[in-house]
Design a protein around this motif. Structure first.
Motif, PDB file in Angstrom:
ATOM      1  N   TYR A 183     134.403   7.510 155.081  1.00 26.52           N
ATOM      2  CA  TYR A 183     135.224   7.069 153.950  1.00 26.52           C
ATOM      3  C   TYR A 183     134.430   6.193 152.979  1.00 26.52           C
ATOM      4  N   TRP A 184     133.686   5.230 153.518  1.00 28.58           N
ATOM      5  CA  TRP A 184     132.977   4.292 152.645  1.00 28.58           C
ATOM      6  C   TRP A 184     131.547   4.737 152.309  1.00 28.58           C
ATOM      7  N   SER A 185     131.168   5.920 152.778  1.00 31.31           N
ATOM      8  CA  SER A 185     129.796   6.399 152.505  1.00 31.31           C
ATOM      9  C   SER A 185     129.510   6.463 151.004  1.00 31.31           C
ATOM     10  N   TRP A 227     126.113   4.387 149.792  1.00 38.01           N
ATOM     11  CA  TRP A 227     124.947   5.141 149.338  1.00 38.01           C
ATOM     12  C   TRP A 227     125.241   5.751 147.970  1.00 38.01           C
ATOM     13  N   ARG A 228     124.176   6.094 147.264  1.00 41.43           N
ATOM     14  CA  ARG A 228     124.367   6.776 145.976  1.00 41.43           C
ATOM     15  C   ARG A 228     124.649   8.238 146.256  1.00 41.43           C
ATOM     16  N   THR A 229     125.803   8.698 145.837  1.00 40.06           N
ATOM     17  CA  THR A 229     126.178  10.087 146.127  1.00 40.06           C
ATOM     18  C   THR A 229     126.720  10.760 144.863  1.00 40.06           C
ATOM     19  N   VAL A 281     141.961  16.415 148.763  1.00 42.61           N
ATOM     20  CA  VAL A 281     142.035  15.017 149.234  1.00 42.61           C
ATOM     21  C   VAL A 281     143.124  14.836 150.302  1.00 42.61           C
ATOM     22  N   PRO A 282     144.339  15.380 150.129  1.00 42.19           N
ATOM     23  CA  PRO A 282     145.307  15.270 151.233  1.00 42.19           C
ATOM     24  C   PRO A 282     144.812  15.907 152.534  1.00 42.19           C
ATOM     25  N   SER A 283     144.052  17.019 152.442  1.00 44.63           N
ATOM     26  CA  SER A 283     143.488  17.611 153.674  1.00 44.63           C
ATOM     27  C   SER A 283     142.498  16.651 154.316  1.00 44.63           C
ATOM     28  N   THR A 323     135.714   5.991 146.068  1.00 45.26           N
ATOM     29  CA  THR A 323     137.055   5.745 146.618  1.00 45.26           C
ATOM     30  C   THR A 323     138.015   5.195 145.560  1.00 45.26           C
ATOM     31  N   THR A 324     137.493   4.848 144.382  1.00 44.31           N
ATOM     32  CA  THR A 324     138.352   4.278 143.333  1.00 44.31           C
ATOM     33  C   THR A 324     139.141   5.359 142.587  1.00 44.31           C
TER      34      THR A 324
END
Lengths: 219, 100
Positions: free
Chosen positions: A154-156, A160-162, A43-45, A167-168
């Motif tokens: 970021y908000w994908s 969409w269902r992934t 995540v930091p990368s 993001t939570t």
């Protein structure tokens, strides 16, 4: 400037040396176990990749509309860093997915859009290298397009269902995981700042060299 | 020109590895088994042992991150050293009296 660079280099090196101890001592995630530890670098990368894309886009806009050569040098450095940290993201992610999902890869919205973002900045670098005269301005347009792609990546996971976690995840981290995670984020952003400065200096020196060659050719 | 071809081939290779890896992983998906018929007590189920150890995956992820960053830093250092050498050479041409 050199002194600030040296101090930051020492601080970042110390942070990366200490990060493994924090990660090892962080609590285990109940369902994923050990493999969740990839999260502290993955995540930091990804955050650094997004930051680099954003810096590249803003610097390209400044170059395109303000005609500042220094901004173009920063944009080129940031584009390379987007690709470099993108490689880390695109390799560490599947290593986690193999254990967590049972597959190396899934063409879901987050993963596919991240590959597209990475390819946009590869296109930027190819344009800069082989595009010929005027390619710097064309590449600047590509970089702005790439930067605009970052919020979609970021908000994908929300649109969409992934398979990819939402993001939570970061805001809902356990208190014991928050410290190591944000420590790694700071270390990666520090590393990004250092490499950006070094890579921009390389472009500055190349510009100096071009000026010198022009001076040699003048009668 | 040869360097251009070599760089394009390298880019294509990296792209092919990423996309090919995705397809290879897709091809290796385990086939969906037919559902069990009837009631099976929990104690009769096959033991849920860990099939894939996590440690090599974690170590690979961290190693890749380090290797990528170190190789990139080395490439910057190498390119910068090359430019500095060239600047020194041009400076000598501009100022022949300078110490060689």
């Amino acid at each position: 400037m050199n002194r600030l660079f040296s101090i930051l280099a020492v601080v970042v090196a110390a942070m990366f040396a200490y990060a493994p101890f924090m990660i090892v001592n962080a609590p285990y995630e109940s369902t994923m176990g050990l493999v969740q530890k990839i999260f502290y670098f993955h995540v930091p990368s990804a955050m650094t990749m997004f930051t680099a894309a954003f810096v590249c886009g803003v610097a390209s806009a400044i170059y395109l509309f303000g005609r500042k050569p220094q901004a173009d040098r920063v944009a080129l450095a940031a584009a390379e860093l987007t690709v470099v940290f993108g490689i880390v993201v695109l390799i560490s992610g599947p290593l986690w997915a193999r254990k967590a999902w049972g597959v190396w890869w899934d063409w879901d919205a987050r993963l596919t859009s991240t590959v597209v973002l990475w390819l946009i900045f590869q296109a930027y670098l190819l344009l800069r290298r082989y595009g010929g005269p005027g390619s710097d301005r064309l590449a600047a347009g590509v970089a702005i397009f790439g930067m605009a792609n970052v919020p979609f990546v970021y908000w994908s996971v929300e649109f969409w269902r992934t398979l990819h976690p939402k993001t939570t995840v970061v805001p809902s981290l356990q208190p014991g995981m928050r410290g190591p995670f944000w420590f790694c984020v700071l270390a990666f952003l520090g590393l990004f700042t250092l490499i950006l400065a070094a890579r921009t200096k390389l472009e500055q020196r190349r510009a100096d060299l071009e000026e010198l060659y022009l001076a040699v050719e003048e009668p | 020109m040869r360097q251009i071809y070599r760089s394009i081939v390298l880019m294509l290779f990296v792209g092919a590895v990423i996309i090919g890896g995705g397809f290879a992983a897709f091809a290796q998906q385990p086939s969906v088994a037919a559902p069990e018929q009837g009631f099976v007590p929990v104690k009769n189920l096959p033991s849920q042992q860990e099939q894939l150890p996590a440690a090599p995956l974690v170590m690979t992820a961290y190693a890749v991150a380090w290797v990528v960053v170190v190789v990139y830093l080395w490439s910057i250092w190498r390119r910068l050293a090359g430019v500095e050498r060239e600047i020194a050479a041009v400076n000598r041409r501009l100022d022949p009296g300078a110490r060689r």
